[in-house]
Design a protein around this motif. Structure first.
Motif, PDB file in Angstrom:
ATOM      1  N   SER A  42     -19.861  -6.527   0.516  1.00 58.51           N
ATOM      2  CA  SER A  42     -18.359  -7.074  -0.260  1.00 58.51           C
ATOM      3  C   SER A  42     -17.589  -7.256   0.750  1.00 58.51           C
ATOM      4  CB  SER A  42     -18.263  -5.791  -0.973  1.00 58.51           C
ATOM      5  OG  SER A  42     -18.931  -5.515  -2.103  1.00 58.51           O
ATOM      6  N   VAL A  43     -16.794  -8.500   0.436  1.00 57.83           N
ATOM      7  CA  VAL A  43     -15.635  -8.950   1.168  1.00 57.83           C
ATOM      8  C   VAL A  43     -14.467  -8.551   0.134  1.00 57.83           C
ATOM      9  CG1 VAL A  43     -14.471 -10.680   2.172  1.00 57.83           C
ATOM     10  CG2 VAL A  43     -16.871 -10.438   2.497  1.00 57.83           C
ATOM     11  N   VAL A  44     -13.404  -7.951   0.849  1.00 57.12           N
ATOM     12  CA  VAL A  44     -12.289  -7.503   0.066  1.00 57.12           C
ATOM     13  C   VAL A  44     -10.914  -8.498   0.579  1.00 57.12           C
ATOM     14  CG1 VAL A  44     -10.502  -5.701  -0.770  1.00 57.12           C
ATOM     15  CG2 VAL A  44     -13.130  -5.642  -0.961  1.00 57.12           C
ATOM     16  N   LEU A  45     -10.372  -9.090  -0.307  1.00 57.58           N
ATOM     17  CA  LEU A  45      -9.104  -9.573   0.270  1.00 57.58           C
ATOM     18  C   LEU A  45      -7.810  -9.114  -0.317  1.00 57.58           C
ATOM     19  CD1 LEU A  45     -10.883 -11.860   0.777  1.00 57.58           C
ATOM     20  CD2 LEU A  45      -9.203 -13.421   0.654  1.00 57.58           C
ATOM     21  N   VAL A  79     -10.430  -8.631   4.613  1.00 56.44           N
ATOM     22  CA  VAL A  79      -9.798  -9.626   5.350  1.00 56.44           C
ATOM     23  C   VAL A  79      -8.414 -10.018   4.733  1.00 56.44           C
ATOM     24  CG1 VAL A  79      -9.938 -12.236   5.732  1.00 56.44           C
ATOM     25  CG2 VAL A  79     -12.266 -10.671   5.595  1.00 56.44           C
ATOM     26  N   ASP A  80      -7.256 -10.190   5.378  1.00 57.52           N
ATOM     27  CA  ASP A  80      -6.157 -10.404   4.996  1.00 57.52           C
ATOM     28  C   ASP A  80      -6.176 -11.817   4.508  1.00 57.52           C
ATOM     29  OD1 ASP A  80      -4.965  -8.041   5.821  1.00 57.52           O
ATOM     30  OD2 ASP A  80      -3.832  -8.571   7.541  1.00 57.52           O
ATOM     31  N   ALA A  81      -5.099 -11.956   3.303  1.00 53.33           N
ATOM     32  CA  ALA A  81      -5.204 -13.285   2.592  1.00 53.33           C
ATOM     33  C   ALA A  81      -4.267 -14.254   2.977  1.00 53.33           C
ATOM     34  CB  ALA A  81      -4.969 -12.718   1.162  1.00 53.33           C
ATOM     35  N   ASP A  82      -3.578 -13.987   4.249  1.00 43.64           N
ATOM     36  CA  ASP A  82      -2.713 -14.718   4.722  1.00 43.64           C
ATOM     37  C   ASP A  82      -3.131 -15.610   6.046  1.00 43.64           C
ATOM     38  OD1 ASP A  82      -2.486 -12.727   6.764  1.00 43.64           O
ATOM     39  OD2 ASP A  82      -0.399 -12.925   6.782  1.00 43.64           O
ATOM     40  N   LEU A  83      -4.385 -15.473   5.989  1.00 39.31           N
ATOM     41  CA  LEU A  83      -4.890 -16.371   7.408  1.00 39.31           C
ATOM     42  C   LEU A  83      -4.703 -17.646   7.010  1.00 39.31           C
ATOM     43  CD1 LEU A  83      -7.938 -13.904   8.444  1.00 39.31           C
ATOM     44  CD2 LEU A  83      -5.427 -13.775   8.944  1.00 39.31           C
ATOM     45  N   PRO A 142      -6.040  -2.995  17.132  1.00 34.86           N
ATOM     46  CA  PRO A 142      -6.069  -1.683  16.388  1.00 34.86           C
ATOM     47  C   PRO A 142      -5.591  -1.918  15.227  1.00 34.86           C
ATOM     48  CG  PRO A 142      -4.504  -1.314  18.112  1.00 34.86           C
ATOM     49  CD  PRO A 142      -5.264  -2.645  18.491  1.00 34.86           C
ATOM     50  N   LEU A 143      -4.573  -2.806  14.962  1.00 36.02           N
ATOM     51  CA  LEU A 143      -3.783  -2.728  13.580  1.00 36.02           C
ATOM     52  C   LEU A 143      -4.161  -3.990  13.008  1.00 36.02           C
ATOM     53  CD1 LEU A 143      -0.228  -2.123  14.473  1.00 36.02           C
ATOM     54  CD2 LEU A 143      -2.168  -0.488  13.802  1.00 36.02           C
ATOM     55  N   GLY A 144      -5.375  -4.998  13.280  1.00 41.74           N
ATOM     56  CA  GLY A 144      -5.698  -6.062  12.703  1.00 41.74           C
ATOM     57  C   GLY A 144      -6.452  -5.619  11.365  1.00 41.74           C
ATOM     58  N   GLY A 145      -6.094  -6.669  10.445  1.00 40.90           N
ATOM     59  CA  GLY A 145      -6.478  -6.386   8.969  1.00 40.90           C
ATOM     60  C   GLY A 145      -7.948  -6.806   8.806  1.00 40.90           C
ATOM     61  N   PRO A 205      -4.002   6.079   4.160  1.00 42.02           N
ATOM     62  CA  PRO A 205      -2.290   5.881   4.008  1.00 42.02           C
ATOM     63  C   PRO A 205      -2.032   4.711   3.091  1.00 42.02           C
ATOM     64  CG  PRO A 205      -3.108   6.231   6.321  1.00 42.02           C
ATOM     65  CD  PRO A 205      -4.427   6.092   5.536  1.00 42.02           C
ATOM     66  N   VAL A 206      -1.258   4.894   1.972  1.00 41.59           N
ATOM     67  CA  VAL A 206      -0.859   3.813   1.151  1.00 41.59           C
ATOM     68  C   VAL A 206      -0.366   2.460   1.527  1.00 41.59           C
ATOM     69  CG1 VAL A 206      -0.880   5.490  -0.804  1.00 41.59           C
ATOM     70  CG2 VAL A 206       1.313   4.665   0.337  1.00 41.59           C
ATOM     71  N   GLY A 207       0.401   2.573   2.739  1.00 41.58           N
ATOM     72  CA  GLY A 207       0.990   1.389   3.278  1.00 41.58           C
ATOM     73  C   GLY A 207       0.522   0.747   4.519  1.00 41.58           C
ATOM     74  N   TYR A 208       1.583   0.441   5.471  1.00 34.64           N
ATOM     75  CA  TYR A 208       1.122  -0.133   6.605  1.00 34.64           C
ATOM     76  C   TYR A 208       0.534   0.638   7.554  1.00 34.64           C
ATOM     77  CZ  TYR A 208       4.297  -4.157   5.396  1.00 34.64           C
ATOM     78  OH  TYR A 208       5.051  -5.305   4.889  1.00 34.64           O
ATOM     79  N   GLY A 209       0.444   1.881   7.337  1.00 30.45           N
ATOM     80  CA  GLY A 209      -0.350   2.799   8.303  1.00 30.45           C
ATOM     81  C   GLY A 209      -1.597   2.785   8.167  1.00 30.45           C
ATOM     82  N   VAL A 210      -2.080   2.058   7.209  1.00 27.52           N
ATOM     83  CA  VAL A 210      -3.765   2.473   6.882  1.00 27.52           C
ATOM     84  C   VAL A 210      -4.621   2.036   8.108  1.00 27.52           C
ATOM     85  CG1 VAL A 210      -3.874   0.170   5.838  1.00 27.52           C
ATOM     86  CG2 VAL A 210      -5.321   1.968   5.004  1.00 27.52           C
ATOM     87  N   GLU A 211      -4.248   0.955   8.817  1.00 23.02           N
ATOM     88  CA  GLU A 211      -5.362   0.456   9.704  1.00 23.02           C
ATOM     89  C   GLU A 211      -5.433   1.499  10.868  1.00 23.02           C
ATOM     90  OE1 GLU A 211      -5.403  -2.989   7.555  1.00 23.02           O
ATOM     91  OE2 GLU A 211      -3.607  -2.305   8.263  1.00 23.02           O
ATOM     92  N   LEU A 212      -4.146   2.199  11.313  1.00 20.81           N
ATOM     93  CA  LEU A 212      -4.146   3.035  12.323  1.00 20.81           C
ATOM     94  C   LEU A 212      -4.722   4.368  11.830  1.00 20.81           C
ATOM     95  CD1 LEU A 212      -2.906   3.847  15.398  1.00 20.81           C
ATOM     96  CD2 LEU A 212      -1.179   5.161  13.838  1.00 20.81           C
TER      97      LEU A 212
END
Length: 314
Positions: A36-39, A126-130, A194-197, A212-219
């Motif tokens: 599955s790919v999620v954007l 995959v981030d949707a702003d690429l 390490p923070l790549g989406g 984590p619900v916000g920007y900290g999710v990748e870390l």
């Protein structure tokens, strides 16, 4: 000590070209794994359609590597949903998933909820702003999981230009995340982004991790995965160059605060101050303070939810 550091820095790393698509398709057929790919998307009508179209054309129609592409819209005010749907994605609004639990703003919230509306054994974010999106961003990070049963999570690594300056993107990574990892989790110091989406993981891992619900999710996911499955189950793949929309300095400050808070939670749970971040903007009477709450909430491992367990039984 230097030998130990060098060992930690030898994170399992490959290039996307190391695993040709034919090899990945053979591994997928042999193992029966689904992908599955999620954007996660918020006001990304300018880019989301092209990303979805490339994935569908290259990795679903020409080569059946991906089983579904799902765009989770977290409240767009533009035509993100319409564009994504027209390009061939299944579009789900964040608030339609697990309605008994009101959604909070944040990328991590969207990624967490996506586990309830996708079915793949391997989930690829995959981030949707690429811009100038390449299918290597998906096949490159999914490939090691299809071919190596010992791997659990694979992150993309890439160059991140800032304007004309090569390698100058990823400012929060260099100023906040990399120092934190080197100081507190040196076994993760070998991760280039390490923070790549863009990363892929086995569902069986993701469903056991808090989000984590916000920007900290990748870390947060990277640190928790290290403790749960160990460094040898983590890897990274070079997929080339990542072009995307850059945030302004104040937005980066808020992102940095959330990432620091995520690290702080993992270092000293239960001994924390109330988190906020004050920034300054010039107004008519000089600099004016603006104080923002820092993301603190985390969602529990998905495996602990009754709705998720019922879905899997069904």
């Amino acid at each position: 000590m230097l030998e130990e550091v060098e060992r930690w820095l030898s994170t399992r790393s490959w290039s996307a070209a190391d695993r040709p698509l034919a090899r990945l398709l053979a591994a997928k057929r042999a193992t029966g794994q689904t992908v599955s790919v999620v954007l996660p998307a918020l006001d990304e009508e300018a880019t989301v359609g092209q990303i979805v179209a490339v994935i569908r054309r290259e990795l679903m129609e020409r080569a059946p590597l991906v089983d579904e592409v799902v765009v989770i819209d977290s409240g767009s005010t533009d035509r993100t949903s319409e564009v994504a749907r027209a390009a061939g994605a299944r579009v789900v609004h964040r608030d339609e998933v697990l309605p008994r639990l009101p959604a909070v703003p944040g990328k991590g919230e969207v990624l967490w909820r996506s586990l309830l509306v996708t079915g793949g054994d391997i989930v690829c974010f995959v981030d949707a702003d690429l811009r100038d999106f390449s299918a290597d961003f998906v096949s490159g990070i999914v490939g090691p999981l299809l071919t190596d049963p010992e791997l659990q999570l694979v992150k993309a690594m890439y160059d991140r230009p800032l304007g004309e300056a090569a390698g100058e993107g990823g400012r929060v990574t260099e100023l906040v995340a990399r120092p934190l990892l080197n100081l507190h989790w040196p076994r993760l110091a070998g991760f280039v982004q390490p923070l790549g989406g863009e990363y892929a993981a086995r569902r069986t891992l993701l469903e056991r991790l808090p989000f984590p619900v916000g920007y900290g999710v990748e870390l947060g996911l990277l640190v928790d995965a290290l403790h749960l499955v160990g460094l040898d189950a983590l890897a990274q793949v070079d997929v080339g160059v990542r072009l995307h929309r850059h945030q302004d300095g104040r937005a980066l400050g808020r992102m940095a605060a959330a990432i620091y808070r995520t690290a702080q939670l993992r270092l000293a749970r239960g001994h924390l101050v109330r988190p906020s971040l004050t920034q300054f903007e010039r107004g008519a009477d000089g600099f004016e303070p603006r104080t923002y709450a820092v993301d603190t909430e985390e969602r529990p491992p998905m495996a602990e939810l009754a709705e998720y367990a019922a879905r899997r039984v069904a």
